[in-house]
Design a protein around this motif. Sequence first.
Motif, PDB file in Angstrom:
ATOM      1  N   LEU A 185      -3.529   6.329 -10.769  1.00  0.00           N
ATOM      2  CA  LEU A 185      -3.382   4.906  -9.749  1.00  0.00           C
ATOM      3  C   LEU A 185      -4.780   4.561  -9.676  1.00  0.00           C
ATOM      4  CD1 LEU A 185      -0.491   5.262  -7.340  1.00  0.00           C
ATOM      5  CD2 LEU A 185      -0.494   3.916  -9.616  1.00  0.00           C
ATOM      6  N   LYS A 186      -5.621   5.315  -9.258  1.00  0.00           N
ATOM      7  CA  LYS A 186      -7.215   4.910  -9.074  1.00  0.00           C
ATOM      8  C   LYS A 186      -7.689   4.458 -10.515  1.00  0.00           C
ATOM      9  CE  LYS A 186     -11.468   6.805  -7.325  1.00  0.00           C
ATOM     10  NZ  LYS A 186     -12.344   7.905  -6.640  1.00  0.00           N
ATOM     11  N   SER A 187      -7.349   5.380 -11.761  1.00  0.00           N
ATOM     12  CA  SER A 187      -7.871   4.912 -12.760  1.00  0.00           C
ATOM     13  C   SER A 187      -7.666   3.676 -13.264  1.00  0.00           C
ATOM     14  CB  SER A 187      -7.390   5.964 -13.892  1.00  0.00           C
ATOM     15  OG  SER A 187      -6.032   5.636 -14.227  1.00  0.00           O
ATOM     16  N   HIS A 202       0.269  -2.641 -11.538  1.00  0.00           N
ATOM     17  CA  HIS A 202      -0.691  -1.525 -12.110  1.00  0.00           C
ATOM     18  C   HIS A 202       0.022  -0.685 -13.180  1.00  0.00           C
ATOM     19  CE1 HIS A 202      -4.162  -2.533  -9.671  1.00  0.00           C
ATOM     20  NE2 HIS A 202      -3.223  -2.317  -8.491  1.00  0.00           N
ATOM     21  N   LEU A 216      -2.248   9.966  -7.687  1.00  0.00           N
ATOM     22  CA  LEU A 216      -3.274   9.177  -7.090  1.00  0.00           C
ATOM     23  C   LEU A 216      -4.416   9.089  -7.969  1.00  0.00           C
ATOM     24  CD1 LEU A 216      -3.372  10.625  -3.448  1.00  0.00           C
ATOM     25  CD2 LEU A 216      -2.264   8.470  -4.362  1.00  0.00           C
ATOM     26  N   LYS A 217      -4.889   9.713  -8.794  1.00  0.00           N
ATOM     27  CA  LYS A 217      -5.892  10.039  -9.758  1.00  0.00           C
ATOM     28  C   LYS A 217      -5.547   8.891 -11.014  1.00  0.00           C
ATOM     29  CE  LYS A 217      -6.042  13.217 -12.873  1.00  0.00           C
ATOM     30  NZ  LYS A 217      -6.179  14.567 -13.457  1.00  0.00           N
ATOM     31  N   LYS A 234      -2.075  14.689  -5.837  1.00  0.00           N
ATOM     32  CA  LYS A 234      -3.483  14.425  -6.449  1.00  0.00           C
ATOM     33  C   LYS A 234      -3.386  13.882  -7.711  1.00  0.00           C
ATOM     34  CE  LYS A 234      -6.152  17.844  -3.282  1.00  0.00           C
ATOM     35  NZ  LYS A 234      -7.048  18.655  -3.447  1.00  0.00           N
ATOM     36  N   GLY A 293      -7.155   1.018 -10.997  1.00  0.00           N
ATOM     37  CA  GLY A 293      -7.658   0.055 -10.144  1.00  0.00           C
ATOM     38  C   GLY A 293      -6.607  -0.128  -8.713  1.00  0.00           C
ATOM     39  N   ALA A 294      -5.550   0.716  -8.632  1.00  0.00           N
ATOM     40  CA  ALA A 294      -4.841   0.638  -7.749  1.00  0.00           C
ATOM     41  C   ALA A 294      -5.417   0.843  -6.191  1.00  0.00           C
ATOM     42  CB  ALA A 294      -3.439   1.534  -7.869  1.00  0.00           C
ATOM     43  N   ARG A 295      -4.751   0.647  -5.286  1.00  0.00           N
ATOM     44  CA  ARG A 295      -5.327   0.804  -3.879  1.00  0.00           C
ATOM     45  C   ARG A 295      -5.100   2.244  -3.586  1.00  0.00           C
ATOM     46  NH1 ARG A 295      -3.288  -4.338  -3.563  1.00  0.00           N
ATOM     47  NH2 ARG A 295      -1.262  -3.624  -2.919  1.00  0.00           N
ATOM     48  N   HIS A 299       4.210   1.024  -4.815  1.00  0.00           N
ATOM     49  CA  HIS A 299       3.539   0.462  -5.784  1.00  0.00           C
ATOM     50  C   HIS A 299       4.688   0.092  -6.945  1.00  0.00           C
ATOM     51  CE1 HIS A 299      -0.548   1.457  -4.887  1.00  0.00           C
ATOM     52  NE2 HIS A 299      -0.056   2.507  -4.161  1.00  0.00           N
ATOM     53  N   ASP A 314       0.824  -1.128  -0.005  1.00  0.00           N
ATOM     54  CA  ASP A 314      -0.060  -0.010   0.101  1.00  0.00           C
ATOM     55  C   ASP A 314       0.778   1.406  -0.023  1.00  0.00           C
ATOM     56  OD1 ASP A 314      -2.245  -1.326  -0.076  1.00  0.00           O
ATOM     57  OD2 ASP A 314      -2.634  -1.529   2.073  1.00  0.00           O
TER      58      ASP A 314
END
Length: 352
Positions: free
Chosen positions: A346-348, A123, A343-344, A340, A350-352, A91, A88
């Motif tokens: 990584l979220k796109s 990812h 993180l955006k 930010k 599917g990362a935690r 990565h 977490d």
Amino acid sequence: MKDNLLLRDYNPTSMLTTRQTPIGAPKFPVFDGHIHVGQLQMGGHGAVDVGAVVEGLKSAGIFGAISLKMFWGDALKEHLGYFKGYEDFIHTFGSVDVTRLEEPGFAQYADNWIREMKSMGVHGMKFWKNIGCGIKDSTGKFILPDDDRLRPIWEAAAKYKMLVLFHIADPKSFFTPVDAQNEFYESLVEHPDWVFYGNGHHSFDRLMQAQDNLIGSNPDTTFVIPHVGSNAEDLGWVGAQLDKHPNMYIDTSARNNLLGRQPYTARDFMIKYQDRILFGTDAGFEGADFDIGFYGQHYRFFETYDEYFRAIKEWGWGQGRWYIYGLGLPDEVLEKFYSKNVLKLLKSVGAR
């Protein structure tokens, strides 16, 4: 008075009295999108105390990082085991064996392996300047980033929602004669393997054309082009690329020395493209040592208006015989840049 002083021994002390702003902690929490824990390429994990690295990063105001590895197959699987319990925070990106691109089953290999990496919780992928400047095909020519034989990688990256970070080129001077006009003369004399001039190498402009072709012909793949989009010396060109390619992001890793000598242009650039730029350092951790001051020098550059200081003190003149100026970025830009934006991304995927 010494009348035969050599350039390598010339190290003047500035007589300027200017503001000095030592910074130990960043203004906002930071996610470093470009580090290397252990060796970059295949060959072993290295004696790295991952726990010590994580604690060191935390002490410098870092709450997460991407470790870029050019590992694949069993080597990547073994490497990921060293990070158990820290997934977490760090990565890890993997890679693909591009030396197989002339094999008949390369497309299927790439698709299978990228799908497997995704199932392992990876990812993103890291690719390097050996594509363009190192690997040759069976005809003896350097393989370029826009080589159509590599397309299965980019298609699979889009298919399985994998980020692609691709280091395509070094500073422009690395592609020019190493002579009295070369602004990185000292670096290139010390590191002749950094010279990509002559010997059949592609020109810097050809690599930039290949980069443009690569990103433009794969619009569904998200590319992060590190080191200020391969061209920190020409922010107008990088900006035009960002305008042209909505699937392109950049990071600032190892280019404070180039950004900081054009502070007005760099500040305007980072404000204009504040949603597309990631914080990165290119820090390498191959042991347990950790220099918190390294990060403080980055924070000073991005957060203050300090004048005329060395980009990274420990580098001396190895990264250019000049000083830099702070950018004093606005808070809303700093927050996006520090964490930010990455993180955006990584979220796109599917990362935690």
